[in-house]
Design a protein around this motif. Structure first.
Motif: not given
Length: 359
Positions: A29-37, A146-149, A178-190
């Protein structure tokens, strides 16, 4: 990592993780070091092509592990539920290590856990000097995940106050913060997901809201099914702890491990192994984790005050301490168990005498 008492899973088992990655030719899966198996193989152990052996980290139903791993490959978070001592924390750490190579993104849930521990806080010196800025933001482990996935872990979720728990909802549903104090948001990576643990005995402390519960797929981890399974778990973990603590090996210790496990299982279930004697159930957990602690403590006694061989007198004090949590009710249950079960077993005569001496 010989200079730390307890290496993280990704450090202690780095060679096995690298070996699995080398033999892992299945989709990841995206962002995984190994497969589920491969993640499942890492947890349950087994032999790889070429004869290399991966040690088991968890002894239990394979299907439960497969469901847990498959959940993390979807957009849902994972909640590991069970009574104390069912290896919830252990499993969550190894899942995070195998999936994202980092098990340290951890929030420990307590009654005092604040919302900042889940979302973000501020460096107040910089905040007062410069005002709200990205440099003044103090990221929580979940925000870093979230930033690193990566996989974030939340221990004892139901011990956290309800309003703090609900801070997770937007992260899990919208994959954003959301980070309203900075008028921005952090979106999670895969690759971002959350593994939470909760204690069966904490139900009713801070129940999860229905909105938050829907974001989790719950997997209930059971106690070991058989005596043999539990003895194997305790023996393996005691060996690991003994190595880390530089305690001498106890070649004749397996009999005492089986005795400790048998005592705990009989008192947990409320009847003797042959089903003939009904027993009072003590107030303590008497889990596999407690059995590991009792045997490790016994090894320390044998190493420093005995001849290095684990004997009944070495484990007796630890068992009594684990069983008798309530000095009034538990003491009665323990004495009854000694006289009606332990005393009737000739092969347990040394253990009976050691327990009576403590009394």
């Amino acid at each position: 990592m010989t200079d730390v008492l307890r290496p993280h899973a990704e450090q202690e088992f780095a060679a096995e993780l690298a070996l699995l990655a080398e033999h892992d030719d299945r989709p990841r899966p995206p962002g995984w070091k190994l497969s589920p198996w491969a993640v499942t193989a890492y947890l349950l152990g087994g032999e790889l092509p070429g004869g290399a052996v991966v040690s088991p980290k968890y002894v239990g139903p394979r299907r439960l592990v497969e469901v847990a791993v498959a959940t993390l490959a979807t957009d849902r978070a994972l909640l590991l539920l069970g009574v104390p001592g069912t290896a919830k924390t252990w499993v969550s750490e190894h899942l995070a290590a195998a999936i994202s190579g980092d098990s340290t993104l951890l929030v420990q849930g307590t009654a005092g856990t604040s919302e900042e521990a889940v979302r973000y806080g501020w460096n107040y010196a910089r905040l007062l000097a410069e005002g709200p800025s990205a440099a003044a933001l103090v990221e929580s482990p979940l925000l870093r995940a979230m930033r690193r996935g990566a996989v974030a872990r939340v221990e004892e979720l139901t011990r956290m106050p309800g309003d703090v728990q609900d801070a997770l909802i937007t992260m899990l549903s919208e994959k954003t913060l959301p980070v309203p104090e900075l008028n921005t948001e952090v979106q999670a990576r895969p690759g971002f997901t959350v593994i939470a643990t909760a204690n069966d005995r904490d139900r009713g402390v801070n129940e999860l809201s229905s909105a938050l519960r829907r974001r989790f797929n719950t997997v209930v981890l059971p106690l070991p099914e058989t005596v043999e399974d539990e003895v194997a778990i305790v023996a393996r973990r005691v060996e690991q702890l003994g190595t880390a603590l530089e305690l001498p090996a106890a070649p004749a210790g397996l009999a005492e491990i089986r005795r400790v496990v048998t005592v705990f299982r009989e008192l947990r279930s409320g009847h003797s192994a042959d089903g003939r004697t009904t027993l009072k159930v003590p107030s303590g957990t008497l889990s596999t984790a407690e059995a590991i602690s009792v045997v490790t403590g016994g090894l320390a006694l044998a190493a420093h005050f005995g001849d290095g061989t684990l004997r009944p007198s070495d484990v007796a004090a630890g068992i009594v301490g684990a069983v008798v949590q309530d000095p009034s009710a538990d003491a009665v249950a323990w004495q009854e168990y000694l006289e009606t079960v332990v005393r009737t077993r000739p092969e347990w005569s040394d253990f009976y005498r050691a327990c009576r001496e403590l009394a």
